[in-house]
Design a protein around this motif. Structure first.
Motif, PDB file in Angstrom:
ATOM      1  N   SER A   1       1.059  -1.216   0.118  1.00  0.00           N
ATOM      2  CA  SER A   1       0.018   0.027  -0.063  1.00  0.00           C
ATOM      3  C   SER A   1       0.947   1.220   0.202  1.00  0.00           C
ATOM      4  CB  SER A   1      -0.927  -0.019   1.067  1.00  0.00           C
ATOM      5  OG  SER A   1      -0.384   0.005   2.365  1.00  0.00           O
ATOM      6  N   LYS A   2       0.435   2.331  -0.245  1.00  0.00           N
ATOM      7  CA  LYS A   2       1.270   3.619  -0.247  1.00  0.00           C
ATOM      8  C   LYS A   2       0.334   4.910   0.031  1.00  0.00           C
ATOM      9  CE  LYS A   2       4.538   5.465  -3.812  1.00  0.00           C
ATOM     10  NZ  LYS A   2       5.805   4.925  -3.003  1.00  0.00           N
ATOM     11  N   ILE A   3       1.115   5.808   0.359  1.00  0.00           N
ATOM     12  CA  ILE A   3       0.505   7.102   0.670  1.00  0.00           C
ATOM     13  C   ILE A   3       0.732   7.812  -0.543  1.00  0.00           C
ATOM     14  CG2 ILE A   3       0.827   9.059   2.083  1.00  0.00           C
ATOM     15  CD1 ILE A   3       2.156   7.338   4.363  1.00  0.00           C
ATOM     16  N   TYR A   4      -0.580   8.069  -0.997  1.00  0.00           N
ATOM     17  CA  TYR A   4      -0.767   9.304  -1.846  1.00  0.00           C
ATOM     18  C   TYR A   4      -1.635  10.322  -1.651  1.00  0.00           C
ATOM     19  CZ  TYR A   4       1.490   6.231  -5.541  1.00  0.00           C
ATOM     20  OH  TYR A   4       2.382   5.590  -6.303  1.00  0.00           O
ATOM     21  N   PHE A   5      -1.172  11.524  -1.089  1.00  0.00           N
ATOM     22  CA  PHE A   5       0.256  11.920  -1.216  1.00  0.00           C
ATOM     23  C   PHE A   5       0.426  12.767   0.086  1.00  0.00           C
ATOM     24  CE2 PHE A   5      -1.735  12.108  -5.481  1.00  0.00           C
ATOM     25  CZ  PHE A   5      -0.318  11.517  -6.226  1.00  0.00           C
ATOM     26  N   ASP A   6       1.724  12.621   0.408  1.00  0.00           N
ATOM     27  CA  ASP A   6       2.489  13.491   1.447  1.00  0.00           C
ATOM     28  C   ASP A   6       2.321  14.900   0.808  1.00  0.00           C
ATOM     29  OD1 ASP A   6       3.082  11.392   3.397  1.00  0.00           O
ATOM     30  OD2 ASP A   6       4.697  10.817   2.030  1.00  0.00           O
ATOM     31  N   PRO A   7       2.072  15.912   1.657  1.00  0.00           N
ATOM     32  CA  PRO A   7       1.623  17.348   1.249  1.00  0.00           C
ATOM     33  C   PRO A   7       2.982  17.688   0.713  1.00  0.00           C
ATOM     34  CG  PRO A   7       0.797  16.915   3.343  1.00  0.00           C
ATOM     35  CD  PRO A   7       1.662  15.666   3.100  1.00  0.00           C
ATOM     36  N   VAL A   8       2.925  18.578  -0.558  1.00  0.00           N
ATOM     37  CA  VAL A   8       4.151  19.149  -0.952  1.00  0.00           C
ATOM     38  C   VAL A   8       4.736  19.983  -0.244  1.00  0.00           C
ATOM     39  CG1 VAL A   8       5.019  20.141  -3.021  1.00  0.00           C
ATOM     40  CG2 VAL A   8       3.226  18.297  -3.486  1.00  0.00           C
ATOM     41  N   HIS A   9       3.747  20.675   0.345  1.00  0.00           N
ATOM     42  CA  HIS A   9       4.286  22.095   1.239  1.00  0.00           C
ATOM     43  C   HIS A   9       5.350  21.701   2.313  1.00  0.00           C
ATOM     44  CE1 HIS A   9       0.988  21.319   3.752  1.00  0.00           C
ATOM     45  NE2 HIS A   9       1.363  22.151   4.553  1.00  0.00           N
ATOM     46  N   LEU A  10       5.353  20.585   2.704  1.00  0.00           N
ATOM     47  CA  LEU A  10       5.927  19.817   3.938  1.00  0.00           C
ATOM     48  C   LEU A  10       7.327  19.133   3.516  1.00  0.00           C
ATOM     49  CD1 LEU A  10       3.185  18.600   6.404  1.00  0.00           C
ATOM     50  CD2 LEU A  10       4.456  20.693   6.234  1.00  0.00           C
ATOM     51  N   THR A  11       7.619  19.231   1.896  1.00  0.00           N
ATOM     52  CA  THR A  11       8.937  18.453   1.667  1.00  0.00           C
ATOM     53  C   THR A  11       9.873  19.338   1.965  1.00  0.00           C
ATOM     54  OG1 THR A  11       8.574  19.463  -0.489  1.00  0.00           O
ATOM     55  CG2 THR A  11       7.417  17.209  -0.238  1.00  0.00           C
ATOM     56  N   HIS A  12      11.038  18.785   1.906  1.00  0.00           N
ATOM     57  CA  HIS A  12      12.311  19.605   2.525  1.00  0.00           C
ATOM     58  C   HIS A  12      12.491  20.746   1.320  1.00  0.00           C
ATOM     59  CE1 HIS A  12      16.462  20.290   3.461  1.00  0.00           C
ATOM     60  NE2 HIS A  12      16.929  20.463   2.063  1.00  0.00           N
ATOM     61  N   HIS A  13      12.354  20.301  -0.061  1.00  0.00           N
ATOM     62  CA  HIS A  13      12.446  21.372  -1.087  1.00  0.00           C
ATOM     63  C   HIS A  13      11.662  22.514  -0.755  1.00  0.00           C
ATOM     64  CE1 HIS A  13      13.128  23.085  -4.972  1.00  0.00           C
ATOM     65  NE2 HIS A  13      11.536  22.810  -5.394  1.00  0.00           N
ATOM     66  N   TYR A  14      10.341  22.516  -0.205  1.00  0.00           N
ATOM     67  CA  TYR A  14       9.633  23.653  -0.257  1.00  0.00           C
ATOM     68  C   TYR A  14       9.750  24.439   1.196  1.00  0.00           C
ATOM     69  CZ  TYR A  14       7.401  23.384  -4.706  1.00  0.00           C
ATOM     70  OH  TYR A  14       7.100  23.363  -5.951  1.00  0.00           O
ATOM     71  N   ARG A  15       9.997  23.714   2.260  1.00  0.00           N
ATOM     72  CA  ARG A  15      10.226  24.092   3.599  1.00  0.00           C
ATOM     73  C   ARG A  15      11.484  24.845   3.683  1.00  0.00           C
ATOM     74  NH1 ARG A  15       8.907  19.365   8.008  1.00  0.00           N
ATOM     75  NH2 ARG A  15       9.193  21.263   9.191  1.00  0.00           N
ATOM     76  N   SER A  16      12.562  24.655   2.675  1.00  0.00           N
ATOM     77  CA  SER A  16      13.711  25.345   2.458  1.00  0.00           C
ATOM     78  C   SER A  16      13.739  26.584   1.734  1.00  0.00           C
ATOM     79  CB  SER A  16      14.829  24.387   2.074  1.00  0.00           C
ATOM     80  OG  SER A  16      14.483  24.243   0.819  1.00  0.00           O
ATOM     81  N   MET A  17      12.448  26.697   1.348  1.00  0.00           N
ATOM     82  CA  MET A  17      12.490  28.087   0.577  1.00  0.00           C
ATOM     83  C   MET A  17      11.493  29.197   1.360  1.00  0.00           C
ATOM     84  SD  MET A  17      11.588  27.360  -3.452  1.00  0.00           S
ATOM     85  CE  MET A  17      10.336  26.127  -3.351  1.00  0.00           C
ATOM     86  N   PRO A  18      11.745  30.380   1.352  1.00  0.00           N
ATOM     87  CA  PRO A  18      11.195  31.309   2.241  1.00  0.00           C
ATOM     88  C   PRO A  18       9.554  31.480   1.555  1.00  0.00           C
ATOM     89  CG  PRO A  18      12.610  32.483   0.755  1.00  0.00           C
ATOM     90  CD  PRO A  18      12.878  30.794   0.733  1.00  0.00           C
TER      91      PRO A  18
END
Length: 375
Positions: free
Chosen positions: A314-331
């Protein structure tokens, strides 16, 4: 890991093999050729759009749509965070800013009310997602786009064949992206398409797809010189891949029917045996094609691990994009999306694929019931 029950399998038959073999044995037109033209015409006819262009991925198609619509530096594009990350990244490809809006819980698509709250003078477009094969509230979003003079681009990557009261997803926006990645409703392994009724947009997208080249003939079989009139990319779908797409398209209705039957069986069994799990129920008139079969489950993470221990994926679709490292590292991306985060905290996609045996569905459901019985 080898799964006893995988999350998905590709559906293919002899027609797929024969179509690809014929394209290979031709010894010509492996890059571009008649299969591409026929596949595009077939998609447009199936969806009900005037024009279709195929691409090497849905991401490339979405990237191209933004360029063709004139979205660029300084613009804002409203997107969901509850999506595959390509939806949010595509505005960044063209120098625009993705702005996250929340979702609503009936379709798990963009909330029209949340979208309204995010509109500013810089907003130029909205990219809603039809989650898992279920149409979002696209009619309401189209009305918002029209009222605010915004471009509406549908991310229909997961919803090929979905519709509302008979009108196909992909025809509500000014353009729409489709995906044919391996786990989608029909598949070419990798691939995508852009559909639209706008002739000018279509012609612009053709240039972007192939290095900005103004093609007056088949580039690989013509001696004519061709001019390059704008910046473009190599985003083409191959003729071999399009041969597979044509074979898949010929059985699209059968594939969707199989997915619906499996989803109906899951729903009946889960509602009977597992009260801890809730199943999505689309609004009246909404045709769900079940690219994903997602449920809301209490103690989701524990259930997912238990299923994995039984060899059931089974799989999680989706983890929130705004909580990924990429977006959390951007102001500028410390945002509050309470519905997105609540849904992402208990959503779980179960195994589904055309031809999935009834015994496998029952095994998945029985394993879920066992987990909650001993928990």
């Amino acid at each position: 890991m080898t799964w006893n029950i995988p999350l998905f399998k590709m559906y293919y038959d002899d027609d797929d093999i024969d179509s690809v073999s014929t394209a290979l044995r031709s010894g010509m037109n492996w890059a571009v050729g008649p299969n591409v033209i026929d596949f595009e015409a077939g998609i447009a006819d199936y969806i009900g759009s005037k024009y279709c262009l195929t691409f090497n991925s849905g991401t490339s198609a979405l990237h191209t749509a933004l360029i063709a619509h004139g979205i660029g530096t300084g613009d804002e594009v409203i997107v969901p965070s509850f999506t595959f990350i390509a939806t949010a990244n595509a505005p960044l490809f063209v120098g625009a800013k993705p702005v996250f809006a929340d979702i609503e819980e009936s379709t798990l698509g963009l909330s029209p009310n949340s979208v309204l709250e995010q509109i500013t003078q810089k907003t130029k477009a909205i990219i809603p997602v039809h989650y898992g094969g279920c149409p979002c509230q696209i009619r309401e979003l189209r009305e918002i786009a029209d009222d605010h003079n915004l471009v509406l681009i549908e991310d229909a990557a997961e919803a090929f064949g979905a519709s509302i009261n008979g009108t196909m997803v992909g025809t509500y926006g000014y353009s729409a992206m489709l995906s044919f990645c391996q786990n989608k409703v029909i598949t070419t392994g990798e691939g995508g398409a852009l559909v639209t009724d706008d002739r000018d947009l279509y012609e612009q997208a053709k240039l972007i797809r192939s290095h900005g080249r103004l093609e007056t003939a088949d580039y690989f079989s013509s001696y004519q010189s061709m001019d390059y009139v704008t910046l473009g990319y190599n985003f083409r779908l191959s003729n071999i891949t399009a041969a597979l797409g044509l074979a898949q398209l010929r059985k699209a209705d059968a594939i969707i029917s199989m997915r619906k039957a499996i989803a109906e069986l899951y729903t009946t069994l889960l509602q009977k045996k597992v009260p801890e799990v809730s199943v999505m129920s689309p609004p009246d008139g909404y045709t769900h094609v079940h690219q994903l079969f997602s449920v809301r489950a209490s103690d989701r993470d524990g259930l997912m691990k238990y299923l994995a221990d039984q060899g059931i994926m089974s799989k999680i679709y989706f983890d929130p994009v705004h909580l990924t490292h990429h977006y959390r590292s951007m102001p500028g991306y410390e945002v509050s999306l309470p519905v997105t985060e609540r849904v992402a905290g208990d959503i779980l996609s179960l195994a589904i694929y055309p031809g999935m045996p009834e015994e496998e569905v029952m095994c998945v459901v029985d394993s879920i019931a066992e987990y909650y019985a001993v928990k």
